[in-house]
Enzyme design. Structure first.
Site, PDB file in Angstrom:
ATOM      1  N   HIS A 198       0.979  -1.456   0.077  1.00 55.55           N
ATOM      2  CA  HIS A 198       0.272   0.302  -0.150  1.00 55.55           C
ATOM      3  C   HIS A 198       0.950   1.600  -0.014  1.00 55.55           C
ATOM      4  CE1 HIS A 198      -4.035  -2.150   1.762  1.00 55.55           C
ATOM      5  NE2 HIS A 198      -3.280  -1.983   0.401  1.00 55.55           N
ATOM      6  N   ARG A 341     -13.483 -14.499 -23.213  1.00 57.74           N
ATOM      7  CA  ARG A 341     -13.072 -15.959 -23.219  1.00 57.74           C
ATOM      8  C   ARG A 341     -13.408 -16.942 -22.360  1.00 57.74           C
ATOM      9  NH1 ARG A 341      -6.749 -16.964 -22.463  1.00 57.74           N
ATOM     10  NH2 ARG A 341      -6.928 -16.698 -20.545  1.00 57.74           N
ATOM     11  N   GLU A 442      -3.615 -21.395 -29.925  1.00 61.76           N
ATOM     12  CA  GLU A 442      -2.217 -21.151 -28.896  1.00 61.76           C
ATOM     13  C   GLU A 442      -1.710 -22.581 -28.655  1.00 61.76           C
ATOM     14  OE1 GLU A 442      -4.027 -19.672 -25.451  1.00 61.76           O
ATOM     15  OE2 GLU A 442      -6.013 -20.931 -25.812  1.00 61.76           O
ATOM     16  N   ASN A 465       1.404 -16.443 -25.895  1.00 66.70           N
ATOM     17  CA  ASN A 465       2.480 -17.058 -24.793  1.00 66.70           C
ATOM     18  C   ASN A 465       2.493 -18.445 -25.058  1.00 66.70           C
ATOM     19  OD1 ASN A 465       2.205 -14.151 -24.151  1.00 66.70           O
ATOM     20  ND2 ASN A 465       0.531 -15.136 -22.419  1.00 66.70           N
ATOM     21  N   ASP A 466       1.381 -19.238 -25.181  1.00 63.87           N
ATOM     22  CA  ASP A 466       0.988 -20.496 -25.084  1.00 63.87           C
ATOM     23  C   ASP A 466       1.916 -21.192 -26.006  1.00 63.87           C
ATOM     24  OD1 ASP A 466       0.174 -21.768 -22.108  1.00 63.87           O
ATOM     25  OD2 ASP A 466      -2.074 -20.616 -23.038  1.00 63.87           O
ATOM     26  N   ARG A 476       6.478 -22.271 -20.486  1.00 72.22           N
ATOM     27  CA  ARG A 476       6.795 -20.931 -20.386  1.00 72.22           C
ATOM     28  C   ARG A 476       7.060 -19.942 -18.688  1.00 72.22           C
ATOM     29  NH1 ARG A 476       0.299 -18.464 -21.442  1.00 72.22           N
ATOM     30  NH2 ARG A 476       0.223 -17.463 -19.963  1.00 72.22           N
ATOM     31  N   CYS A 513      -3.510 -11.586 -29.120  1.00 76.67           N
ATOM     32  CA  CYS A 513      -3.506 -11.138 -27.661  1.00 76.67           C
ATOM     33  C   CYS A 513      -2.271 -11.832 -26.454  1.00 76.67           C
ATOM     34  CB  CYS A 513      -4.640 -11.808 -27.321  1.00 76.67           C
ATOM     35  SG  CYS A 513      -5.059 -13.674 -27.274  1.00 76.67           S
TER      36      CYS A 513
HETATM   37  C1  PEP Z   1      -1.601 -17.037 -24.338  1.00 73.51           C
HETATM   38  O1  PEP Z   1      -1.402 -18.025 -24.117  1.00 73.51           O
HETATM   39  O2  PEP Z   1      -0.687 -15.909 -25.338  1.00 73.51           O
HETATM   40  C2  PEP Z   1      -2.847 -16.202 -23.965  1.00 73.51           C
HETATM   41  C3  PEP Z   1      -3.082 -15.203 -24.190  1.00 73.51           C
HETATM   42  O3  PEP Z   1      -3.563 -17.126 -23.168  1.00 73.51           O
HETATM   43  P1  PEP Z   1      -3.082 -16.721 -21.161  1.00 73.51           P
HETATM   44  O4  PEP Z   1      -1.798 -15.740 -21.262  1.00 73.51           O
HETATM   45  O5  PEP Z   1      -3.963 -16.245 -19.911  1.00 73.51           O
HETATM   46  O6  PEP Z   1      -2.648 -18.086 -21.232  1.00 73.51           O
HETATM   47 MG    MG Z   2      -3.063 -19.280 -23.257  1.00 70.41          MG
END
Ligand code: PEP
Ligand code: MG
Length: 587
Positions: A198, A341, A442, A465-466, A476, A513
């Site tokens: 905080h 999602r 993904e 990301n995935d 990851r 995304c």
């Molecule tokens: C991703 O996998 O790129 C994604 C946007 O989903 P998350 O990071 O929530 O797995």
């Molecule tokens: Mg993902």
């Protein structure tokens, strides 16, 4: 000794509030209060309890005063931090236990209160939960004040700070931080602390550069020393040399100019120099972030990670609870679209409160995750789908399924969506009958079957990301192999290109995304590959928009075509970086 003649040294901490400050130190050391223990005579015990009550009242008055000042200076959100402090003073258990301990032992009430509050602080501290640890901090702060009032001692006060100084403290409580004289504190450095404490939030809202977690710095400096707080990089330079000062002077100027440019750009359209409009969207995890998404110029939400509604809950949220949240987000963004999602539990997001739903697995990222889990729990899934459908009556909603690996999952999810819609029709509830369904891309098997998936959905969103983790076989969340996680690997770029081309042949749009979308270095690459929309965490939007406004789409396409011919991820990265640097000069 003049501080200039003392040697320079640099300490790395955690950056907590952006900005650069330079000045003389104000050393603020909080020491544990000495609480003397003694017996209170039987005839004085009623008066002793009266003293305790008076100390509680005095503390309440002090905190209310701070709260009013914070509300006036910073706003109601920051002032709300002190509600938790005021609640401590009404805590029946804490107060009741103190009085009972006093009545049975006869030891002075300050000692009893100290013992009881320390027990509570220890219990909160030991629970492995950041939120509860913050509550321990609140309790410590309030207990300290109550004890000071009981003992009649006054601690060193940060509001005594009158001259412009950099506050260097071993620890700092929210009420300390709020008491800081804003015009006198140039910067803040603490030995302990986390980015989310905080006190740091207060510093950030006062726009004071801050670095936390510098461990034992308070023992290595003295009043009179000078230092530079680099809140961007989390670096503290003690007794800087002339060269360091010059370097920081330049950085400060560059950052200031750049930030004002970003701010100005965030109010302008996301359009390239050759007049191509780029849709920039926000990724959110909580309803409160919807307002931030709008402020940062998002044209909608490209990814609402709904699993966060489930993660902090000891039970599954009901349809009504979910509906209220989805509706709030949809209304906050209207008329822009919101891509909700469906639940992506599992992997690195287990459900602590319900171990029965997501079991321990040897390879959770290859396991019972996301859509796989939802298809096995159709009643729970339909509950979420009904909540999303109902929210669609209040704005533009799209549904997106995570971790789709093949058409069969899409077909089964759509069948459950149709069932959920049927249930709502029977109940006479409104929803958008045209609501569009999309699939995340993904998993490599989805990426190479986009033409097949296209028969069952209306849009795609690439979760890099995935996708990168599965394409390159790089966990990851594993630090040891993090250096191998390369967004510019040719396999990644070729896959994105193939997804975009296949989708466009079927006239379906493609968003990205994953984190890649929010990094300006990669933005031109993705757009050049034909990606239609980029969705990212709200604070990243201004920098990406600024870059979009500095480039030509025709150049981005050329860059993408050129790097697709290269084989070395590092070289591709360097080319993307060069492209960025040539257009966005921080000067
Ligand atoms: C991703 O996998 O790129 C994604 C946007 O989903 P998350 O990071 O929530 O797995
Ligand atoms: Mg993902």
């Amino acid at each position: 000794m003049d501080s200039r003649s003392r040697p320079e040294f640099v300490v790395q901490g955690i950056s907590a509030s952006d900005g650069i400050a330079y000045g003389e130190i104000f050393l603020y050391l909080q020491t544990e209060l000495e609480v003397p223990a003694y017996q209170v005579d039987a005839d004085k015990r009623v008066a002793e309890i009266g003293r305790f009550e008076q100390a509680l009242v005095a503390t309440r008055q002090q905190i209310s005063k701070i709260q009013n000042e914070v509300e006036k200076n910073l706003g109601p959100d920051e002032a709300r931090i002190f509600d938790a402090h005021l609640m401590v003073l009404e805590d029946e258990a804490l107060i009741g236990e103190t009085v009972r301990e006093f009545e049975s032992s006869g030891t002075n009430i300050a000692t009893c209160f100290n013992r009881v509050s320390q027990r509570y602080i220890k219990a909160f501290d030991e629970i492995n939960d950041e939120y509860l640890r913050e509550r321990a901090g609140d309790l410590r702060d309030v207990a300290q004040r109550v004890l000071q009032n009981l003992l009649g001692t006054a601690a060193q006060q940060l509001n005594e700070l009158a001259e412009k100084r950099i506050v260097v403290a071993n620890d700092i409580t929210p009420s300390d931080a709020a008491g800081i004289n804003r015009s006198a504190a140039l910067g803040l450095v603490t030995d302990s602390g986390s980015k989310t404490s905080h006190a740091v939030i207060v510093a950030r809202s006062m726009r004071i550069p801050a670095v936390v977690g510098v461990r034992d710095l308070t023992t290595r400096v003295a009043n009179g020393d000078r230092l530079i707080v680099d809140g961007y990089a989390g670096i503290v330079t003690v007794n800087p040399t002339e060269q360091t000062l010059l370097r920081y002077g330049r950085i400060q100027l560059e950052k200031k100019t750049f930030e004002s440019r970003l701010l100005a750009a965030s109010r302008l359209p996301a359009e390239t120099l050759d007049r191509v409009h780029v849709t920039l969207l926000a990724n959110i995890e909580k309803a409160e972030e919807a307002a931030q998404a709008r402020e940062q110029g998002a044209e909608g939400v490209g990814l609402f990670r709904t699993e966060y509604l489930y993660l902090n809950s000891p039970r599954l949220p009901t349809e009504e609870e979910q509906f209220a949240i989805y509706k709030a987000v949809v209304e906050a963004l209207a008329p822009h679209p919101v891509v909700i999602r469906t639940l992506d539990l599992g992997g690195d997001k287990p459900l602590a409160g319900m171990p029965g739903l997501v079991h321990h697995e040897a390879n959770p990222f290859l396991g019972f995750r996301a859509i796989r889990l939802c298809l096995e729990h159709p009643a729970m899934f339909r509950e979420q789908l009904r909540a999303i459908l109902r929210a669609s009556a209040f704005g533009k909603v799209r549904i997106m399924y995570p971790m789709i690996s093949g058409a069969d999952e899409l077909v089964r999810a759509n069948a459950l969506l149709a069932e959920a819609a049927g249930e709502l029709r029977q109940r006479g509830e409104r929803f958008d009958p045209e609501l569009e369904v999309g699939s995340m891309i993904e998993i490599p098997s989805a990426a190479v079957t986009v033409d097949i998936l296209a028969g069952h959905c209306r849009f795609f969103s690439i979760g890099t990301n995935d996708l990168i983790q599965y394409l390159l076989a790089i966990d990851r969340v594993n630090d040891h192999i993090a250096h191998l996680y390369e967004p510019t690997h040719p396999a990644v770029l070729r896959t994105i290109k193939a997804v975009v081309d296949d989708a466009h042949r079927r006239k379906l749009p493609v968003a990205v995304c994953g984190e890649m979308a929010g990094d300006p270095i990669y933005a031109a690459l993705l757009l050049g590959l034909g990606v239609d929309e980029l969705s990212m965490s709200p604070p990243l939007l201004p920098a990406v928009k600024y870059f979009v406004r500095s480039m030509r789409m025709s150049d981005a396409r050329r860059l993408a075509a050129d790097v697709l011919k290269l084989g070395d991820p590092k070289e591709i990265h360097a080319r993307a970086e060069e492209f960025y640097d040539a257009r966005v000069k921080v000067d």
